[in-house]
Write a protein that holds these residues in place. Structure first.
Motif, mmCIF file in Angstrom:
data_model
loop_
_atom_site.group_PDB
_atom_site.id
_atom_site.type_symbol
_atom_site.label_atom_id
_atom_site.label_comp_id
_atom_site.label_asym_id
_atom_site.label_seq_id
_atom_site.Cartn_x
_atom_site.Cartn_y
_atom_site.Cartn_z
ATOM 1 N N TYR A 140 0.863 -1.181 0.000
ATOM 2 C CA TYR A 140 0.000 0.000 0.000
ATOM 3 C C TYR A 140 0.900 1.232 0.000
ATOM 4 C CZ TYR A 140 -3.318 3.565 1.555
ATOM 5 O OH TYR A 140 -4.083 4.709 1.652
ATOM 6 N N GLU A 141 0.691 2.089 -0.997
ATOM 7 C CA GLU A 141 1.485 3.299 -1.167
ATOM 8 C C GLU A 141 2.979 3.009 -1.128
ATOM 9 O OE1 GLU A 141 0.001 6.106 1.729
ATOM 10 O OE2 GLU A 141 -1.690 6.667 0.437
ATOM 11 N N GLY A 142 3.356 1.918 -1.812
ATOM 12 C CA GLY A 142 4.759 1.574 -1.951
ATOM 13 C C GLY A 142 5.381 0.880 -0.757
ATOM 14 N N ARG A 143 4.605 0.651 0.294
ATOM 15 C CA ARG A 143 5.130 -0.007 1.489
ATOM 16 C C ARG A 143 4.498 -1.385 1.653
ATOM 17 N NH1 ARG A 143 5.037 4.890 6.031
ATOM 18 N NH2 ARG A 143 6.436 6.314 4.900
ATOM 19 N N LEU A 144 5.227 -2.283 2.297
ATOM 20 C CA LEU A 144 4.740 -3.648 2.492
ATOM 21 C C LEU A 144 4.047 -3.754 3.844
ATOM 22 C CD1 LEU A 144 4.875 -6.429 0.995
ATOM 23 C CD2 LEU A 144 6.712 -7.017 2.594
ATOM 24 N N TYR A 145 2.766 -4.139 3.818
ATOM 25 C CA TYR A 145 1.987 -4.234 5.051
ATOM 26 C C TYR A 145 1.538 -5.661 5.352
ATOM 27 C CZ TYR A 145 1.818 0.802 5.660
ATOM 28 O OH TYR A 145 2.161 2.116 5.877
ATOM 29 N N ALA A 146 1.953 -6.615 4.561
ATOM 30 C CA ALA A 146 1.609 -8.012 4.823
ATOM 31 C C ALA A 146 2.579 -8.896 4.053
ATOM 32 C CB ALA A 146 0.169 -8.308 4.411
ATOM 33 N N ALA A 147 2.587 -10.168 4.398
ATOM 34 C CA ALA A 147 3.427 -11.152 3.700
ATOM 35 C C ALA A 147 2.517 -12.179 3.040
ATOM 36 C CB ALA A 147 4.374 -11.833 4.685
ATOM 37 N N PRO A 148 2.605 -12.363 1.722
ATOM 38 C CA PRO A 148 1.719 -13.308 1.034
ATOM 39 C C PRO A 148 1.927 -14.740 1.521
ATOM 40 C CG PRO A 148 2.713 -11.782 -0.529
ATOM 41 C CD PRO A 148 3.435 -11.602 0.776
ATOM 42 N N LYS A 149 0.852 -15.370 1.951
ATOM 43 C CA LYS A 149 0.926 -16.757 2.420
ATOM 44 C C LYS A 149 0.578 -17.753 1.322
ATOM 45 C CE LYS A 149 -1.089 -20.158 5.547
ATOM 46 N NZ LYS A 149 -1.516 -21.027 4.419
ATOM 47 N N ASN A 150 -0.563 -17.556 0.672
ATOM 48 C CA ASN A 150 -0.913 -18.432 -0.450
ATOM 49 C C ASN A 150 -1.664 -17.623 -1.495
ATOM 50 O OD1 ASN A 150 -3.161 -19.112 1.838
ATOM 51 N ND2 ASN A 150 -4.097 -19.086 -0.189
ATOM 52 N N THR A 151 -1.740 -18.178 -2.682
ATOM 53 C CA THR A 151 -2.380 -17.486 -3.799
ATOM 54 C C THR A 151 -3.294 -18.469 -4.519
ATOM 55 O OG1 THR A 151 -1.951 -16.090 -5.738
ATOM 56 C CG2 THR A 151 -0.481 -17.980 -5.410
ATOM 57 N N ASN A 152 -3.859 -18.033 -5.643
ATOM 58 C CA ASN A 152 -4.737 -18.909 -6.418
ATOM 59 C C ASN A 152 -5.049 -18.257 -7.757
ATOM 60 O OD1 ASN A 152 -6.075 -21.311 -6.745
ATOM 61 N ND2 ASN A 152 -7.451 -21.041 -5.009
ATOM 62 N N VAL A 153 -5.282 -19.071 -8.754
ATOM 63 C CA VAL A 153 -5.749 -18.600 -10.057
ATOM 64 C C VAL A 153 -6.703 -19.639 -10.643
ATOM 65 C CG1 VAL A 153 -3.858 -17.098 -10.823
ATOM 66 C CG2 VAL A 153 -3.652 -19.576 -11.108
ATOM 67 N N GLN A 154 -7.606 -19.182 -11.487
ATOM 68 C CA GLN A 154 -8.507 -20.094 -12.180
ATOM 69 C C GLN A 154 -7.854 -20.616 -13.453
ATOM 70 O OE1 GLN A 154 -12.508 -18.568 -12.712
ATOM 71 N NE2 GLN A 154 -12.429 -17.459 -10.778
ATOM 72 N N LEU A 155 -8.241 -21.828 -13.826
ATOM 73 C CA LEU A 155 -7.762 -22.456 -15.059
ATOM 74 C C LEU A 155 -8.947 -22.791 -15.952
ATOM 75 C CD1 LEU A 155 -5.209 -25.063 -13.587
ATOM 76 C CD2 LEU A 155 -4.752 -22.711 -14.308
ATOM 77 N N LEU A 156 -8.649 -23.128 -17.188
ATOM 78 C CA LEU A 156 -9.639 -23.703 -18.095
ATOM 79 C C LEU A 156 -9.563 -25.218 -17.971
ATOM 80 C CD1 LEU A 156 -11.624 -23.722 -20.520
ATOM 81 C CD2 LEU A 156 -9.604 -23.690 -22.012
ATOM 82 N N TRP A 157 -10.685 -25.843 -17.639
ATOM 83 C CA TRP A 157 -10.805 -27.298 -17.560
ATOM 84 C C TRP A 157 -11.663 -27.749 -18.736
ATOM 85 C CZ3 TRP A 157 -7.949 -29.007 -13.439
ATOM 86 C CH2 TRP A 157 -7.644 -28.054 -12.466
#
Length: 426
Positions: A140-157
């Motif tokens: 946020y505004e160039g500063r880090l306020y959290a650490a990413p734990k997990n992510t996700n994306v959709q796929l075509l099945w």
């Protein structure tokens, strides 16, 4: 992703007001923070994740008695999670230490002054090897306020017994589905079209894939440029092409999974959770299903897919900031991201984890996931995102009623009001 609400409820309605008061005030006394001279208690408020207690236990062992992490389970539904966190942070609750934040909340919480910034070596460690898309959701505004734990994306099945090669664009997918319908085969394209966050995610992916913008980079001005209008054209054409399910405008993630598992679909656009679910519930169908990158808008231009996931923030009101940062760093380190990916199906944010041999069986589609993550789209990054999402989901629903130019104009005006906090309920 929306999930069923499994939060416990009071035994009697007449106790409701008292229960709210207890929710806000009890953690100050009940959760404890080790201020009596004992081992500090670090309260982790996080969504339901079946095996995260093993991660907590490992981190407690690594702490060697310096602190003890306690996992406090948030409600199932995302909206209920946010409400609980917001109410307690607004009350400056010192019983909250580490916060599990949906990727769309980090900027909101940071702008409210509720999060401590990750700085120095802590920031460097959180950024080291972390994929760019997830990392952007934690700033946020160039500063880090959290650490990413997990992510996700959709796929075509897609059904490999119906099509030899997956479609690369939406136009191609629509055409292939119409051809299958004409041949009397299963043909439907199954995805989420209900008036909720899933529809916003669909539209955001189309906008990013068309090279468009919803709001500007500063998060202060509604844009809705030509790419955003083109995304509306694609969404409307898809909704009116006769290839969706009859319940498309009411479909959320799990309903889409069930519709596809029933044999109705030739294609499905959904998160990776559908893969293990299909193997268990419909193994014969699962043998025929393959995956590919989400379809793009223009031939030769890959899609840009909207990411999900969770970040870990440290509350400004914690009595133990150093221990909280250390505990959060342990929970989201590479070893524990691999464990959670394999055992709880949450894709890692640290790129090197995808190359681990153990990931191959749990994530046979890992290369496609990683390919999308390296060029992912984030949802509009603004403290007003909840307002923006409310506006967009209402104006996109039902997709069959979209008038691209007119809808874009209305969304631009309403989104600007949301950014200016005018007349929109959070």
């Amino acid at each position: 992703m929306a999930e069923p609400d499994r939060e416990g409820r009071g035994r009697r309605i007449r106790l409701g007001a008292a229960a709210v008061a207890v929710t806000l005030l009890a953690p100050l006394a009940a959760c404890g923070s080790g201020d009596d001279g004992g081992i500090p208690t670090i309260n982790l408020y996080y969504t339901t994740e079946q095996n995260i207690q093993k991660v907590v236990d490992d981190c407690n062992a690594e702490a060697g008695g310096r602190y003890r992490i306690v996992y406090r389970v948030l409600p199932r539904a995302a909206d209920d999670q946010r409400v609980q966190l917001v109410r307690r942070l607004a009350a400056e609750d010192t019983g909250m230490d580490i916060l599990g934040l949906d990727v769309t909340w980090t900027q909101e919480f940071a702008s409210a002054g509720w999060l401590l910034e990750w700085t120095g070596e802590r920031r460097a460690e959180a950024e080291r090897g972390t994929l760019t898309g997830p990392l952007e959701t934690a700033r946020y505004e160039g500063r880090l306020y959290a650490a990413p734990k997990n992510t996700n994306v959709q796929l075509l099945w897609y059904r490999s017994d119906l099509v030899q090669q997956p479609p690369r664009t939406w136009d191609e997918m629509i055409r292939m589905a119409q051809e299958l319908r004409g041949q009397g085969h299963p043909y439907r394209v199954v995805t989420m079209g209900a008036q909720y966050e899933g529809l916003v995610v669909l539209y955001n992916t189309l906008v990013a894939s068309a090279g468009g913008q919803i709001i500007d980079e500063d998060g202060t001005r509604a844009v809705f440029d030509d790419g955003a209008v083109r995304a509306l054209e694609v969404l409307h054409r898809f909704a009116t092409a006769g290839i969706t399910t009859s319940s498309f405008s009411n479909t959320i993630e799990d309903q889409a999974r069930l519709d596809f598992q029933s044999g109705q679909g030739a294609f499905q656009l959904n998160w990776p959770f559908v893969y293990p679910a299909m193997q268990e519930a419909a193994p014969e169908l699962a043998e025929k299903v393959r995956w590919a990158r989400y379809p793009g808008i223009d031939p030769g231009t890959p899609s840009r897919v909207t990411i999900g996931g969770f970040n870990l923030g440290v509350s400004r009101y914690t009595r133990h900031p150093d221990e909280s940062f250390d505990a959060a760093a342990c929970i989201r380190n590479a070893e524990h991201q691999k464990f959670s990916a394999i055992n709880d199906g949450v894709p890692p944010t640290i790129e090197s984890v995808y190359a681990e041999p153990e990931m191959a069986e749990a994530y046979p589609m890992r290369d496609t996931i990683l390919e999308e993550l390296k060029d992912a789209a984030t949802r509009p990054r603004s403290p007003a995102y909840q307002n923006i999402s409310t506006v967009l989901s209402a104006m996109l629903s039902p997709p069959s009623a979209i008038d691209p130019q007119e809808t874009a104009e209305r969304m631009r005006e309403a989104t600007q009001d949301a950014l200016d906090s005018k007349g929109v309920l959070p």
